[in-house]
Motif scaffolding. Structure first.
Motif, PDB file in Angstrom:
ATOM      1  N   VAL A 139      32.141 -74.974-101.312  1.00 15.67           N
ATOM      2  CA  VAL A 139      30.921 -74.585-100.925  1.00 15.67           C
ATOM      3  C   VAL A 139      30.505 -73.242-101.515  1.00 15.67           C
ATOM      4  N   ALA A 140      31.707 -72.422-101.983  1.00 13.62           N
ATOM      5  CA  ALA A 140      31.312 -71.043-102.502  1.00 13.62           C
ATOM      6  C   ALA A 140      31.160 -71.184-103.860  1.00 13.62           C
ATOM      7  N   LEU A 141      31.668 -72.378-104.486  1.00 13.52           N
ATOM      8  CA  LEU A 141      31.693 -72.504-105.879  1.00 13.52           C
ATOM      9  C   LEU A 141      30.291 -73.393-106.412  1.00 13.52           C
ATOM     10  N   LYS A 142      29.734 -74.111-105.526  1.00  7.88           N
ATOM     11  CA  LYS A 142      28.799 -75.115-106.064  1.00  7.88           C
ATOM     12  C   LYS A 142      27.554 -74.426-106.427  1.00  7.88           C
ATOM     13  N   PRO A 143      27.024 -73.216-105.845  1.00 11.43           N
ATOM     14  CA  PRO A 143      25.917 -72.674-106.626  1.00 11.43           C
ATOM     15  C   PRO A 143      26.184 -72.073-107.867  1.00 11.43           C
ATOM     16  N   TRP A 144      27.249 -71.798-108.367  1.00  9.15           N
ATOM     17  CA  TRP A 144      27.666 -71.051-109.562  1.00  9.15           C
ATOM     18  C   TRP A 144      28.124 -72.058-110.728  1.00  9.15           C
ATOM     19  N   ILE A 145      28.500 -73.173-110.267  1.00 10.38           N
ATOM     20  CA  ILE A 145      29.214 -74.027-111.122  1.00 10.38           C
ATOM     21  C   ILE A 145      28.835 -74.236-112.577  1.00 10.38           C
ATOM     22  N   THR A 146      27.411 -74.379-112.618  1.00 10.80           N
ATOM     23  CA  THR A 146      26.731 -74.705-113.830  1.00 10.80           C
ATOM     24  C   THR A 146      26.179 -73.383-114.553  1.00 10.80           C
ATOM     25  N   ARG A 147      26.339 -72.052-113.858  1.00  6.29           N
ATOM     26  CA  ARG A 147      26.035 -70.931-114.383  1.00  6.29           C
ATOM     27  C   ARG A 147      27.041 -70.153-115.003  1.00  6.29           C
ATOM     28  N   TRP A 148      28.265 -70.358-114.667  1.00 10.85           N
ATOM     29  CA  TRP A 148      29.429 -69.460-114.862  1.00 10.85           C
ATOM     30  C   TRP A 148      30.298 -70.160-116.059  1.00 10.85           C
ATOM     31  N   ASN A 149      31.011 -69.306-116.919  1.00 10.61           N
ATOM     32  CA  ASN A 149      31.898 -70.109-117.908  1.00 10.61           C
ATOM     33  C   ASN A 149      33.245 -69.425-117.375  1.00 10.61           C
ATOM     34  N   PHE A 150      34.145 -70.360-116.944  1.00 15.04           N
ATOM     35  CA  PHE A 150      35.563 -70.263-116.229  1.00 15.04           C
ATOM     36  C   PHE A 150      36.519 -70.097-117.208  1.00 15.04           C
ATOM     37  N   SER A 151      36.196 -69.610-118.454  1.00 15.70           N
ATOM     38  CA  SER A 151      37.458 -69.385-119.432  1.00 15.70           C
ATOM     39  C   SER A 151      38.223 -68.453-119.325  1.00 15.70           C
ATOM     40  N   ARG A 152      37.904 -67.340-118.675  1.00 13.89           N
ATOM     41  CA  ARG A 152      39.039 -66.440-118.257  1.00 13.89           C
ATOM     42  C   ARG A 152      39.727 -66.804-117.000  1.00 13.89           C
ATOM     43  N   CYS A 153      39.586 -67.825-116.248  1.00 13.90           N
ATOM     44  CA  CYS A 153      40.133 -68.187-115.115  1.00 13.90           C
ATOM     45  C   CYS A 153      41.271 -69.325-115.432  1.00 13.90           C
ATOM     46  N   LEU A 154      41.440 -69.325-116.666  1.00 13.17           N
ATOM     47  CA  LEU A 154      42.516 -70.768-117.082  1.00 13.17           C
ATOM     48  C   LEU A 154      44.068 -70.247-116.540  1.00 13.17           C
ATOM     49  N   GLU A 155      44.293 -68.855-116.448  1.00 12.26           N
ATOM     50  CA  GLU A 155      45.748 -68.649-116.003  1.00 12.26           C
ATOM     51  C   GLU A 155      45.671 -67.951-114.599  1.00 12.26           C
ATOM     52  N   LEU A 156      46.217 -68.690-113.801  1.00 12.34           N
ATOM     53  CA  LEU A 156      46.384 -68.044-112.447  1.00 12.34           C
ATOM     54  C   LEU A 156      47.179 -66.906-112.424  1.00 12.34           C
ATOM     55  N   GLN A 157      46.725 -66.011-111.459  1.00 13.03           N
ATOM     56  CA  GLN A 157      47.387 -64.583-111.339  1.00 13.03           C
ATOM     57  C   GLN A 157      47.752 -64.178-109.921  1.00 13.03           C
ATOM     58  N   CYS A 158      49.030 -63.500-109.863  1.00 15.76           N
ATOM     59  CA  CYS A 158      49.499 -63.167-108.678  1.00 15.76           C
ATOM     60  C   CYS A 158      48.992 -61.564-108.257  1.00 15.76           C
ATOM     61  N   GLN A 159      49.017 -61.616-106.941  1.00 17.13           N
ATOM     62  CA  GLN A 159      48.943 -60.253-106.505  1.00 17.13           C
ATOM     63  C   GLN A 159      50.104 -59.195-106.839  1.00 17.13           C
ATOM     64  N   PRO A 160      49.934 -57.865-107.158  1.00 20.71           N
ATOM     65  CA  PRO A 160      50.734 -57.010-107.476  1.00 20.71           C
ATOM     66  C   PRO A 160      51.636 -56.883-106.421  1.00 20.71           C
ATOM     67  N   ASP A 161      52.719 -56.451-106.699  1.00 21.26           N
ATOM     68  CA  ASP A 161      53.987 -56.217-105.719  1.00 21.26           C
ATOM     69  C   ASP A 161      53.661 -54.905-105.330  1.00 21.26           C
ATOM     70  N   SER A 162      53.817 -55.068-103.802  1.00 20.05           N
ATOM     71  CA  SER A 162      53.278 -54.088-102.935  1.00 20.05           C
ATOM     72  C   SER A 162      54.387 -52.950-103.220  1.00 20.05           C
ATOM     73  N   SER A 163      55.741 -53.214-103.623  1.00 19.33           N
ATOM     74  CA  SER A 163      56.535 -51.925-103.577  1.00 19.33           C
ATOM     75  C   SER A 163      56.226 -51.159-104.961  1.00 19.33           C
ATOM     76  N   THR A 164      55.580 -51.793-106.074  1.00 17.78           N
ATOM     77  CA  THR A 164      55.379 -50.991-107.169  1.00 17.78           C
ATOM     78  C   THR A 164      54.216 -50.306-107.130  1.00 17.78           C
ATOM     79  N   LEU A 165      53.353 -50.160-106.214  1.00 19.00           N
ATOM     80  CA  LEU A 165      51.897 -49.826-105.823  1.00 19.00           C
ATOM     81  C   LEU A 165      52.008 -48.307-105.376  1.00 19.00           C
ATOM     82  N   LEU A 166      51.274 -47.265-105.790  1.00 16.46           N
ATOM     83  CA  LEU A 166      51.374 -46.018-105.254  1.00 16.46           C
ATOM     84  C   LEU A 166      49.892 -45.896-104.753  1.00 16.46           C
ATOM     85  N   PRO A 167      49.512 -45.199-103.668  1.00 18.67           N
ATOM     86  CA  PRO A 167      48.128 -44.865-103.419  1.00 18.67           C
ATOM     87  C   PRO A 167      47.579 -43.846-104.448  1.00 18.67           C
ATOM     88  N   SER A 168      46.231 -44.433-104.617  1.00 15.52           N
ATOM     89  CA  SER A 168      45.842 -43.744-105.618  1.00 15.52           C
ATOM     90  C   SER A 168      44.943 -42.325-105.046  1.00 15.52           C
TER      91      SER A 168
END
Length: 253
Positions: A139-168
């Motif tokens: 449902v979320a992707l259907k309106p944009w499937i013909t408008r976007w280029n997903f070339s930068r989505c070819l590699e799945l990414q993980c969330q950063p490890d919370s133990s390595t994050l410091l509050p900005s």
């Protein structure tokens, strides 16, 4: 003047065609001119959900990066992998329903996807949750499937490890707020400060106790002389005690 054209063989022509063909150069293009998502995908997912056991165990990624642009695309990639696995073990009737749902999300495999990253962590859930999430992502992707280029989505990414994050924090806040030192560092610093004091006190105590131990413990020569004087005193005492006895024996007849 006659110029002879080079005689191109069919093999060379084919190699040049493969080399300069834009579709075969590995360009990471991931766009869709026509929508691969039909208008009946919700009905197909509902039919499969009604046929399957609601508590059938599957896994979903728990630390997938919540990207506004690629998030829905990545979740459909993982869902399509499950559809392919289920089709290999399903019966004939279930395979028809799985194929109908897989057709709606099979378009993600047309892109040059990279292997799944090793940082992904998976948790177990029910098949009903997976199918509901798949419907929401379509449902979320259907309106944009013909408008976007997903070339930068070819590699799945993980969330950063919370133990390595410091509050900005702003530079002013960093200058005004000092981070507390770890407890172990404080203890180590305290020990280093007290160690010289302890050594000085130990040396002073040893120096004060040295004359006492010296008076209490005689040298080896003194021990021998004291033993000799002791033996001489005992012998003299015995001689004094025997003299009256001898004199008395002389007076008696």
């Amino acid at each position: 003047m006659i110029v002879l054209a080079p005689a191109w063989s069919p093999t060379i022509s084919l190699l040049l065609l493969l080399l300069f063909s834009p579709g075969l150069c590995g360009t990471p293009d991931c766009s869709f001119r026509h929508s691969p998502i039909s208008s009946t995908f919700a009905d197909k997912i509902r039919k499969l959900s009604d046929y399957l056991l609601q508590d059938y165990p599957v896994t979903v990624a728990s630390n997938l990066l919540d990207d506004k642009f690629c998030g829905a695309f990545w979740r459909l990639v993982l869902a399509q992998r499950w559809m392919g696995q289920l089709k290999t073990v399903a019966g004939s009737q279930m395979q028809i329903l799985l194929e109908a749902v897989d057709t709606e999300i099979h378009f993600v495999t047309l892109c040059a996807l990279q292997p799944l990253p090793s940082c992904l962590r998976f948790v177990q859930t029910n098949i009903s949750h997976l199918l509901q999430d798949t419907s929401e992502q379509l449902v979320a992707l259907k309106p944009w499937i013909t408008r976007w280029n997903f070339s930068r989505c070819l590699e799945l990414q993980c969330q950063p490890d919370s133990s390595t994050l410091l509050p900005s924090m702003s530079p002013l806040a960093l200058g005004a707020t000092a981070l507390p030192a770890p407890q172990a560092s404080l203890l180590l610093l305290l020990l280093l400060l007290l160690l010289p004091v302890a050594l000085v006190l130990l040396a002073a105590a040893w120096c004060l106790d040295w004359p006492r131990r010296r008076r209490r413990t005689p040298y080896a020569g003194e021990q021998k002389r004291s033993r000799r004087s002791h033996h001489c005193g005992v012998a003299g005492h015995r001689a004094v005690r025997t003299e009256p006895v001898e004199a008395l024996s002389l007076l008696l007849p």
